[in-house]
Design a protein around this motif. Structure first.
Motif, PDB file in Angstrom:
ATOM      1  N   LEU A 111       1.155   2.194  10.494  1.00 49.61           N
ATOM      2  CA  LEU A 111       1.531   1.997   8.985  1.00 49.61           C
ATOM      3  C   LEU A 111       2.907   2.300   8.516  1.00 49.61           C
ATOM      4  N   ALA A 112       3.444   3.494   9.043  1.00 46.32           N
ATOM      5  CA  ALA A 112       4.509   3.754   8.741  1.00 46.32           C
ATOM      6  C   ALA A 112       5.841   2.953   8.912  1.00 46.32           C
ATOM      7  N   ARG A 113       5.592   1.906   9.847  1.00 42.80           N
ATOM      8  CA  ARG A 113       6.507   1.065  10.303  1.00 42.80           C
ATOM      9  C   ARG A 113       6.601  -0.297   9.540  1.00 42.80           C
ATOM     10  N   ARG A 114       5.636  -0.464   8.776  1.00 44.41           N
ATOM     11  CA  ARG A 114       5.338  -1.617   7.835  1.00 44.41           C
ATOM     12  C   ARG A 114       6.062  -1.508   6.631  1.00 44.41           C
ATOM     13  N   ASN A 115       6.737  -2.475   6.306  1.00 44.21           N
ATOM     14  CA  ASN A 115       7.726  -2.508   5.068  1.00 44.21           C
ATOM     15  C   ASN A 115       6.798  -2.518   3.922  1.00 44.21           C
ATOM     16  N   GLU A 116       5.653  -2.962   4.143  1.00 41.36           N
ATOM     17  CA  GLU A 116       4.625  -3.188   2.823  1.00 41.36           C
ATOM     18  C   GLU A 116       4.122  -1.870   2.583  1.00 41.36           C
ATOM     19  N   ALA A 117       4.172  -0.730   3.436  1.00 41.49           N
ATOM     20  CA  ALA A 117       3.658   0.531   3.134  1.00 41.49           C
ATOM     21  C   ALA A 117       4.496   1.573   2.814  1.00 41.49           C
ATOM     22  N   PHE A 118       4.291   2.609   1.995  1.00 41.48           N
ATOM     23  CA  PHE A 118       4.984   3.509   1.684  1.00 41.48           C
ATOM     24  C   PHE A 118       4.066   4.920   1.917  1.00 41.48           C
ATOM     25  N   ILE A 119       4.568   5.923   2.729  1.00 39.79           N
ATOM     26  CA  ILE A 119       3.814   7.274   3.118  1.00 39.79           C
ATOM     27  C   ILE A 119       4.531   8.258   2.590  1.00 39.79           C
ATOM     28  N   ARG A 120       3.906   8.974   1.559  1.00 40.74           N
ATOM     29  CA  ARG A 120       4.494  10.013   1.237  1.00 40.74           C
ATOM     30  C   ARG A 120       3.744  11.442   1.528  1.00 40.74           C
ATOM     31  N   PRO A 121       3.994  12.113   2.434  1.00 41.74           N
ATOM     32  CA  PRO A 121       3.413  13.421   2.544  1.00 41.74           C
ATOM     33  C   PRO A 121       3.783  14.642   1.300  1.00 41.74           C
ATOM     34  N   SER A 122       3.054  15.446   1.102  1.00 42.51           N
ATOM     35  CA  SER A 122       3.512  16.504   0.031  1.00 42.51           C
ATOM     36  C   SER A 122       2.823  17.693   0.242  1.00 42.51           C
ATOM     37  N   PRO A 123       3.354  18.833   0.023  1.00 44.87           N
ATOM     38  CA  PRO A 123       2.548  20.028   0.338  1.00 44.87           C
ATOM     39  C   PRO A 123       1.570  20.371  -0.728  1.00 44.87           C
ATOM     40  N   SER A 124       0.430  20.861  -0.510  1.00 40.97           N
ATOM     41  CA  SER A 124      -0.440  21.010  -1.830  1.00 40.97           C
ATOM     42  C   SER A 124       0.095  22.196  -2.645  1.00 40.97           C
ATOM     43  N   ILE A 168      -5.023   7.960  -1.799  1.00 44.51           N
ATOM     44  CA  ILE A 168      -4.749   9.536  -1.890  1.00 44.51           C
ATOM     45  C   ILE A 168      -5.459  10.196  -0.982  1.00 44.51           C
ATOM     46  N   GLU A 169      -4.974  10.506  -0.049  1.00 43.21           N
ATOM     47  CA  GLU A 169      -5.654  11.485   1.116  1.00 43.21           C
ATOM     48  C   GLU A 169      -5.659  12.870   0.777  1.00 43.21           C
ATOM     49  N   THR A 170      -6.578  13.382   0.651  1.00 44.00           N
ATOM     50  CA  THR A 170      -6.871  14.941   0.047  1.00 44.00           C
ATOM     51  C   THR A 170      -6.800  15.777   1.140  1.00 44.00           C
ATOM     52  N   VAL A 171      -6.794  16.991   0.933  1.00 44.30           N
ATOM     53  CA  VAL A 171      -6.648  18.192   1.711  1.00 44.30           C
ATOM     54  C   VAL A 171      -7.931  18.313   2.548  1.00 44.30           C
ATOM     55  N   GLY A 172      -9.021  18.200   1.982  1.00 44.51           N
ATOM     56  CA  GLY A 172     -10.203  18.330   2.631  1.00 44.51           C
ATOM     57  C   GLY A 172     -10.978  19.545   2.990  1.00 44.51           C
ATOM     58  N   VAL A 186       0.737  -1.282  -0.208  1.00 41.21           N
ATOM     59  CA  VAL A 186      -0.019  -0.133   0.033  1.00 41.21           C
ATOM     60  C   VAL A 186       1.019   1.312  -0.196  1.00 41.21           C
ATOM     61  N   ALA A 187       0.429   2.172  -0.987  1.00 39.95           N
ATOM     62  CA  ALA A 187       1.257   3.283  -0.964  1.00 39.95           C
ATOM     63  C   ALA A 187       0.188   4.598  -0.600  1.00 39.95           C
ATOM     64  N   VAL A 188       0.547   5.447   0.381  1.00 39.26           N
ATOM     65  CA  VAL A 188      -0.457   6.545   0.756  1.00 39.26           C
ATOM     66  C   VAL A 188       0.091   7.997   0.623  1.00 39.26           C
ATOM     67  N   LEU A 189      -0.388   8.529  -0.567  1.00 38.52           N
ATOM     68  CA  LEU A 189       0.125  10.000  -0.924  1.00 38.52           C
ATOM     69  C   LEU A 189      -0.926  10.877  -0.138  1.00 38.52           C
ATOM     70  N   ALA A 190      -0.454  11.520   0.809  1.00 38.97           N
ATOM     71  CA  ALA A 190      -0.964  12.399   1.880  1.00 38.97           C
ATOM     72  C   ALA A 190      -0.629  13.925   1.489  1.00 38.97           C
ATOM     73  N   VAL A 191      -1.688  14.351   1.262  1.00 38.49           N
ATOM     74  CA  VAL A 191      -1.514  15.991   0.746  1.00 38.49           C
ATOM     75  C   VAL A 191      -1.735  16.743   1.953  1.00 38.49           C
ATOM     76  N   ASP A 192      -0.780  17.755   2.348  1.00 40.68           N
ATOM     77  CA  ASP A 192      -0.889  18.586   3.476  1.00 40.68           C
ATOM     78  C   ASP A 192      -1.171  19.821   3.014  1.00 40.68           C
TER      79      ASP A 192
END
Length: 339
Positions: free
Chosen positions: A118-131, A159-163, A92-98
């Motif tokens: 989730l961040a500690r799991r090798n099967e996951a990749f979390i990438r926060p990016s500024p909007s 994809i987690e959006t700003v909201g 799972v890849a999570v693209l989180a937009v701040d």
């Protein structure tokens, strides 16, 4: 996506980076994403070549957008959802937009803190990016980042959006399944519906449906289910379900994934899935074209020189915005008739 001979030729450094991404090396993937987010002209050319080279190796992941107002519990829900998917053997890849500050331009980028397990799991990749002020609840390079994660072998892209605001519905143009999280105790649920978001949602989730909010969540689900009937569905073969879930307790998470699977199966059954992917690529092209034209326009020396003067004239009420825009376009095109 069908594999074809790749006509793109890369320099040694970019080739090494591409091979690292294809091998699923996290450091290489992080470097590749940083490259596509870079605004320098030479880096942009390198990024374009890298993305084109890797594009044929992408397109197989399930793309899910997750939206909702601040405080609805998106990060908690996504962490629970991501852990659920990992337990089923998926990467799972999570693209989180701040959201970026309009004053300082900075952003918190704290999603790895909020999704600690989730961040500690090798099967996951979390990438926060500024909007960086981009409308649509996503960054200007979200599509490229999503594609790189697919090339790196991730099975599900979240994809987690700003909201914030109805312009956030732009994320629906780049995902296969658009999920909107809602609060169970938001007062008058029907009056609170954002029509623009609800109309493009493939699933509505009443989040935090546990403990003292369980009964309120059930009432909200009934209200929203009735309201969905008032809107014309974006897909005549799919009626948007409304379900209750709890990111904190994990209840209903399996129903969300089951709904995503049913939705994809339905699209494939009616020959609509590949059509959806073609539309996503066309919208990507349209956005890239608009962004490139705007960048070139603003970088034009005559436009850059004249722009502050016209902004001031507009602010003082001395010139209409359309007149000022025509003036700048005339400078850009070298056409004095436009001035």
């Amino acid at each position: 996506m069908e594999q074809t001979a790749n006509p793109i030729s890369l320099d040694t450094a970019t080739q090494r980076l591409a091979e690292g991404v294809l091998a699923g090396r996290r450091r290489a993937l992080s470097k590749a994403i940083t490259l596509v987010e870079n605004t320098r002209e030479d880096r942009r050319r390198q990024a374009n070549q890298l993305v084109s080279y890797l594009l044929p190796r992408s397109g197989t992941a399930t793309r899910i957008g997750i939206s909702g107002t601040p405080g609805v519990g998106k990060s908690t829900f996504i962490e629970a959802f991501g852990l659920f998917l990992i337990e089923r053997g998926l990467r799972v890849a999570v693209l989180a937009v701040d959201p970026s500050s309009k004053i300082s331009g900075g952003s918190i980028l704290g999603d790895k803190v909020r999704m600690e397990q989730l961040a500690r799991r090798n099967e996951a990749f979390i990438r926060p990016s500024p909007s960086a002020g981009t409308l649509g609840g996503v960054t200007r390079r979200t599509r490229e980042t999503m594609m790189l994660c697919e090339a790196a072998g991730f099975d599900v892209i979240l994809i987690e959006t700003v909201g914030v605001g109805q312009s956030e519905t732009a994320v629906a143009d780049m995902v296969d399944f658009f999920t909107v999280l809602l609060l169970p105790n938001a007062g008058d649920e029907i009056q609170g519906i954002k029509k623009g978001i609800i109309e493009v949602a493939d699933l509505l989730v009443i989040n935090k449906a546990d403990g003292e909010f369980r009964d309120a969540a059930k009432r909200a689900r009934r209200h929203y289910a009735n309201a969905v009937n008032l809107f014309r569905p974006k897909n005549p073969h799919w009626k948007t379900p409304v379900v209750c879930a709890s990111g904190l307790g994990g209840e209903g998470i399996d129903t969300v994934w089951e709904s995503a699977g049913k939705h994809r199966a339905l699209l494939e059954e009616h020959g609509l899935f590949e059509k959806l992917r073609r539309q996503q690529r066309q919208r990507w092209f349209q956005q890239a074209l608009e962004d490139s034209l705007l960048e070139r326009f603003q970088a034009h020396p005559e436009v850059a020189r004249k722009l502050p003067e016209l902004r001031n004239a507009i602010g003082q009420g001395q010139m209409s915005p359309h007149h000022a825009a025509a003036n700048l376009i005339g400078l850009f095109m070298g056409d004095p008739q436009q001035n």
